[in-house]
Design an enzyme around this catalytic site. Structure first.
Site, short mmCIF file in Angstrom:
data_model
loop_
_atom_site.label_atom_id
_atom_site.label_comp_id
_atom_site.label_asym_id
_atom_site.label_seq_id
_atom_site.Cartn_x
_atom_site.Cartn_y
_atom_site.Cartn_z
N TYR A 1 1.63 48.61 7.08
CA TYR A 1 1.10 46.82 6.99
C TYR A 1 -0.20 46.20 7.36
O TYR A 1 -0.71 45.96 6.02
CB TYR A 1 2.25 45.44 7.97
N LYS B 1 -3.28 45.45 4.94
CA LYS B 1 -4.47 44.35 5.03
C LYS B 1 -5.51 43.98 5.07
O LYS B 1 -6.22 43.83 4.36
CB LYS B 1 -3.23 43.53 6.09
N THR C 1 -4.23 39.23 9.42
CA THR C 1 -3.57 39.38 10.30
C THR C 1 -3.73 40.09 11.80
O THR C 1 -4.81 40.96 11.60
CB THR C 1 -2.21 40.60 10.22
N GLN D 1 6.24 30.26 5.70
CA GLN D 1 5.76 29.43 7.01
C GLN D 1 4.86 28.95 6.89
O GLN D 1 4.51 27.30 7.01
CB GLN D 1 5.30 30.20 8.05
N ASP E 1 4.84 35.83 -9.56
CA ASP E 1 4.55 37.18 -8.70
C ASP E 1 3.38 37.24 -8.45
O ASP E 1 2.69 37.07 -10.01
CB ASP E 1 4.83 38.65 -9.14
#
Ligand SMILES: NC(=O)c1ccc[n+]([C@@H]2O[C@H](COP(=O)([O-])OP(=O)(O)OC[C@H]3O[C@@H](n4cnc5c(N)ncnc54)[C@H](OP(=O)(O)O)[C@@H]3O)[C@@H](O)[C@H]2O)c1
Length: 299
Positions: free
Chosen positions: A125, A129, A101, A11, A36
């Protein structure tokens, strides 16, 4: 400046590619298939070939439910790979730009989070992060860690299978009941605006941690209502509570990011309402058959 873009067809990656190229920067796009981010050898190889001034890292394992089931992979992509990139950038003299995030916060503050607020993630998650950003701070000389929130893009999320706006419009078209939580408050952010603000931030050379999301705030329910209103779709979403849908993953009930540091540099970003309206216009330009006629959904 020459830019290596990791996660180039995601995105945010798709918009960074367009925005940086439009502004005249040379961009070397790297998709997951080409590189990767967890492979140190492959990263070194591409860095040596591309010789970038700036590395933009949008690669992430961000399906929150999957992160709970596979924390090792979450840490590999969101943390270890970020640290290795930071080291590679320091060796080559490149600036690292890494995205984090709003999920690093627990939502208890109930007021916009500053960059100086202590993270307290509620899920794997978020922890992965926070850890990645910390290891970047320790291992990179010149870096931007950009925390953002509620992304949606014309390109659609490969990681999450579509974006919230498209999912809402799809549900409205199918006539199914649309239940949306009204007790999670955030700032939906259009990746075109995030990409442009990121570009301008990099040009300041003022490295560090920044919050970068659209201006304003809303609940997911309010966002859904605005989507239908703005798209001219006659659908009535039903407001529900997070607790109505038991989930193994905890999410912050409030994750609005204050943009104090951005403003201190004289930079701004449009509101989420303005962004949504431009997104819907752009979407119908790309696909004139996309729903503009009102449809009726049960509620
Ligand atoms: N989406 C949100 O609402 C949101 C909110 C806050 C912060 N963020 C952060 O913003 C950043 C961009 O998110 P996004 O929504 O643009 O994500 P996205 O659409 O899923 O794009 C991520 C890109 O990274 C690639 N990728 C995944 N794992 C990789 C790996 N191991 N090596 C190389 N490439 C890999 C993906 O490729 P494949 O799909 O082919 O695997 C994809 O092209 C992420 O850091 C995310 O944590 C996102």
């Amino acid at each position: 400046m020459k830019v290596l873009l990791i996660g180039a067809n995601g995105q945010l990656g798709s918009d960074l590619l367009r925005v940086f190229r439009t502004a005249g920067h040379a961009v070397v796009p790297a998709t997951h298939a080409q590189m990767d981010v967890c492979s140190e050898d492959r990263v070194s190889e591409i860095m040596a070939e591309a010789k970038p001034d700036v590395v933009l890292n949008t690669a992430a394992f961000h399906k929150v439910e999957e992160c709970e089931k596979n924390p090792a992979l979450a840490f590999q992509v969101n943390c270890t790979a970020a640290m290795n990139l930071a080291k590679a950038c320091r060796r080559s003299g490149a600036v690292l730009v890494h995205f984090s995030t709003d999920y690093v916060f627990d939502g208890q503050k109930n007021a916009p989070y500053e960059e100086t607020d202590l993270p307290s993630p509620l899920n794997v998650y978020g922890v992965s992060k926070v850890s990645g950003a910390h290891l970047i701070a320790v291992n990179a000389d010149r870096y931007f860690v950009i925390r953002t929130c509620g992304l949606y893009a014309i390109a659609g999320s490969s990681g999450k299978g579509g974006n919230f706006v498209e999912n809402m419009l799809k549900k409205a078209m199918s006539g199914e009941e649309i239940c949306v939580v009204d007790d999670q408050v955030l700032t939906p952010t259009y990746t075109t605006d995030l990409a442009e603000a990121t570009r301008r931030l990099i040009l300041t050379g003022k490295f560090g941690l920044y919050h970068l999301s659209s201006e304003g705030r809303c609940s997911w329910y309010e966002f859904a209502r605005s989507i239908f209103e703005c798209a001219g779709v006659d659908a009535q979403p039903k407001a529900v509570k997070t607790g109505d849908f038991p989930s193994p993953v905890k999410r912050p009930s409030y994750s609005v990011l204050s943009k104090t540091r951005l403003r201190a540099l004289g930079l701004t970003i449009p509101s989420w309402q303005d962004a949504l309206s431009r997104y819907l216009q752009e979407r119908s330009k790309k696909n004139p058959l996309a729903s503009t006629a009102p449809v009726h959904a049960s509620s």
